[in-house]
Design a protein around this motif. Structure first.
Motif, PDB file in Angstrom:
ATOM      1  N   TYR A  60      26.508 -44.078  16.739  1.00  0.00           N
ATOM      2  CA  TYR A  60      26.327 -44.115  18.193  1.00  0.00           C
ATOM      3  C   TYR A  60      27.609 -43.684  18.911  1.00  0.00           C
ATOM      4  O   TYR A  60      27.571 -42.878  19.852  1.00  0.00           O
ATOM      5  N   LEU A  61      28.750 -44.194  18.451  1.00  0.00           N
ATOM      6  CA  LEU A  61      30.022 -43.837  19.082  1.00  0.00           C
ATOM      7  C   LEU A  61      30.356 -42.367  18.854  1.00  0.00           C
ATOM      8  O   LEU A  61      30.951 -41.718  19.722  1.00  0.00           O
ATOM      9  N   ASN A  62      29.985 -41.842  17.692  1.00  0.00           N
ATOM     10  CA  ASN A  62      30.166 -40.403  17.441  1.00  0.00           C
ATOM     11  C   ASN A  62      29.385 -39.579  18.455  1.00  0.00           C
ATOM     12  O   ASN A  62      29.883 -38.574  18.983  1.00  0.00           O
ATOM     13  N   LYS A  63      28.154 -40.012  18.747  1.00  0.00           N
ATOM     14  CA  LYS A  63      27.331 -39.305  19.734  1.00  0.00           C
ATOM     15  C   LYS A  63      27.966 -39.360  21.126  1.00  0.00           C
ATOM     16  O   LYS A  63      27.832 -38.426  21.919  1.00  0.00           O
ATOM     17  N   LEU A  64      28.657 -40.485  21.406  1.00  0.00           N
ATOM     18  CA  LEU A  64      29.325 -40.623  22.703  1.00  0.00           C
ATOM     19  C   LEU A  64      30.582 -39.756  22.790  1.00  0.00           C
ATOM     20  O   LEU A  64      31.113 -39.538  23.883  1.00  0.00           O
ATOM     21  N   GLY A  65      31.068 -39.291  21.620  1.00  0.00           N
ATOM     22  CA  GLY A  65      32.250 -38.443  21.612  1.00  0.00           C
ATOM     23  C   GLY A  65      33.495 -39.096  21.054  1.00  0.00           C
ATOM     24  O   GLY A  65      34.595 -38.531  21.147  1.00  0.00           O
ATOM     25  N   PHE A  66      33.343 -40.282  20.454  1.00  0.00           N
ATOM     26  CA  PHE A  66      34.486 -40.983  19.871  1.00  0.00           C
ATOM     27  C   PHE A  66      34.507 -40.768  18.363  1.00  0.00           C
ATOM     28  O   PHE A  66      33.460 -40.730  17.714  1.00  0.00           O
ATOM     29  N   THR A  67      35.703 -40.662  17.808  1.00  0.00           N
ATOM     30  CA  THR A  67      35.828 -40.419  16.369  1.00  0.00           C
ATOM     31  C   THR A  67      35.547 -41.668  15.550  1.00  0.00           C
ATOM     32  O   THR A  67      35.380 -41.594  14.338  1.00  0.00           O
ATOM     33  N   GLY A  68      35.508 -42.816  16.198  1.00  0.00           N
ATOM     34  CA  GLY A  68      35.225 -44.068  15.505  1.00  0.00           C
ATOM     35  C   GLY A  68      35.450 -45.247  16.419  1.00  0.00           C
ATOM     36  O   GLY A  68      35.757 -45.090  17.613  1.00  0.00           O
ATOM     37  N   TYR A  69      35.320 -46.443  15.862  1.00  0.00           N
ATOM     38  CA  TYR A  69      35.442 -47.651  16.680  1.00  0.00           C
ATOM     39  C   TYR A  69      36.862 -47.831  17.208  1.00  0.00           C
ATOM     40  O   TYR A  69      37.062 -48.291  18.340  1.00  0.00           O
ATOM     41  N   ALA A  70      37.862 -47.461  16.413  1.00  0.00           N
ATOM     42  CA  ALA A  70      39.257 -47.601  16.853  1.00  0.00           C
ATOM     43  C   ALA A  70      39.519 -46.755  18.100  1.00  0.00           C
ATOM     44  O   ALA A  70      40.190 -47.200  19.041  1.00  0.00           O
ATOM     45  N   ALA A  71      38.986 -45.534  18.114  1.00  0.00           N
ATOM     46  CA  ALA A  71      39.166 -44.659  19.277  1.00  0.00           C
ATOM     47  C   ALA A  71      38.449 -45.227  20.500  1.00  0.00           C
ATOM     48  O   ALA A  71      38.955 -45.153  21.631  1.00  0.00           O
ATOM     49  N   PHE A  72      37.284 -45.804  20.280  1.00  0.00           N
ATOM     50  CA  PHE A  72      36.522 -46.441  21.363  1.00  0.00           C
ATOM     51  C   PHE A  72      37.320 -47.597  21.972  1.00  0.00           C
ATOM     52  O   PHE A  72      37.439 -47.717  23.195  1.00  0.00           O
ATOM     53  N   LYS A  73      37.929 -48.429  21.121  1.00  0.00           N
ATOM     54  CA  LYS A  73      38.709 -49.566  21.617  1.00  0.00           C
ATOM     55  C   LYS A  73      39.968 -49.110  22.339  1.00  0.00           C
ATOM     56  O   LYS A  73      40.373 -49.714  23.337  1.00  0.00           O
ATOM     57  N   ARG A  74      40.599 -48.042  21.852  1.00  0.00           N
ATOM     58  CA  ARG A  74      41.790 -47.533  22.544  1.00  0.00           C
ATOM     59  C   ARG A  74      41.438 -47.086  23.956  1.00  0.00           C
ATOM     60  O   ARG A  74      42.192 -47.314  24.903  1.00  0.00           O
ATOM     61  N   ALA A  75      40.286 -46.448  24.101  1.00  0.00           N
ATOM     62  CA  ALA A  75      39.846 -46.008  25.427  1.00  0.00           C
ATOM     63  C   ALA A  75      39.556 -47.199  26.334  1.00  0.00           C
ATOM     64  O   ALA A  75      39.864 -47.176  27.530  1.00  0.00           O
ATOM     65  N   LEU A  76      38.985 -48.259  25.768  1.00  0.00           N
ATOM     66  CA  LEU A  76      38.715 -49.467  26.552  1.00  0.00           C
ATOM     67  C   LEU A  76      40.010 -50.100  27.042  1.00  0.00           C
ATOM     68  O   LEU A  76      40.114 -50.535  28.192  1.00  0.00           O
TER      69      LEU A  76
END
Length: 296
Positions: A60-76
């Motif tokens: 799901y995060l890949n579809k959003l454009g994030f390379t993984g959960y770590a990248a998602f959390k950094r953006a948050l």
């Protein structure tokens, strides 16, 4: 990929992925509801809470454009709207920087402050989920459960007030210490059926975080009462009450915290009426001469 992810931006990205699968719908709904807590979640926490697999989160995060959960959390974490807890000293400095040389009208300031507290009460009444509060009262009234209570710093006053008055309605109420040497002894025998009520305003105490994590590991019920959506307790709690507290002052108001406690105690007392401890406690007070007689 967005380097700075707020809720509005997330919703815009997610909208482009629709229609969702069933698992993606569950994940999306959980993210939206708990967005301000997510900086404290690991991928395992999110998978368990949203009841989906880690692989689904990754896809799901890949579809959003994030390379993984770590990248998602950094953006948050780069969202300035999250994790912005202002300490009393910083609030004091900000207040001094805004100060003017004009004389203060005490009456106006008092009325302004009381008016702000009144607005908190209105907000609390409007936002309160009565059915959820009723369920919590039923859990606490159940005498097959032990009720554990904890609160650090100024929240200790809330914890003491709640645990003291709760003993009029039921026994087996434990006010937990925050001393790591004494705490393990107080936690002996915690069972899955038991309940933890944790009060934590403003800044977060690492011991209380560990206590909520411990009760979660025992699959016991955890209710957290706090004043900020962005907090580290959400992933360990079954219920969470975020109470309004901002009165445009250096210190956040605990007024709604005490109102919440007394409302909850009122509901518990209604459920235990006729099977409470009032007479027994009164007898103990008289035996030990706890309170002075009005007859001198």
């Amino acid at each position: 990929m967005k380097d700075n992810l707020d809720l509005k931006t997330y919703k815009q990205l997610a909208e482009q992925l629709k229609p969702f699968t069933e698992s993606e719908t569950n994940l999306h709904n959980y993210i939206v509801t708990h967005f301000e807590e997510l900086t404290y979640y690991g991928i395992i926490d999110l998978a368990q809470k949203a009841k989906i697999s880690k692989a689904t989160i990754g896809r799901y995060l890949n579809k959003l454009g994030f390379t993984g959960y770590a990248a998602f959390k950094r953006a948050l974490k780069k969202d300035p709207g999250l994790n912005t807890i202002v300490s009393p000293i910083d609030a004091s400095k900000a207040s001094k920087s805004k100060a003017t040389t004009l004389p203060i009208d005490t009456k106006d300031e008092v009325q302004r402050y009381v008016g702000n507290v009144s607005k908190l009460i209105e907000q609390f009444s409007h936002e309160l989920n009565v059915r959820e509060l009723e369920r919590l009262a039923a859990l606490i009234a159940d005498k097959n459960k032990t009720i554990y209570v904890v609160g650090p710093a100024s929240s200790r006053a809330l914890a003491i007030h709640f645990s003291t008055l709760l003993k009029y309605s039921r026994a087996e109420v434990v006010l937990l210490p925050l001393d790591r040497g004494e705490l393990p002894k107080a936690l002996l025998g915690v069972k899955q059926q038991d309940v933890l009520v944790a009060f934590s305003y403003y800044r977060f105490n690492p011991v209380v975080i560990d206590i909520t994590r411990f009760f979660n590991s025992k699959q016991a019920h955890v209710t957290v009462i706090t004043n900020t959506q962005s907090n580290p307790y959400g992933k360990y709690s079954n219920m969470q009450y975020v109470l309004p507290s901002d009165v445009d002052s250096i210190f956040h108001s605990r007024t709604i915290g005490f109102l919440f406690i007394e409302l909850l105690l009122f509901l518990v007392q209604k459920q235990t009426e006729g099977d409470d401890n009032f007479e027994e406690l009164e007898g103990l007070f008289k035996f030990f001469g706890t309170f002075s007689s009005i007859d001198f």
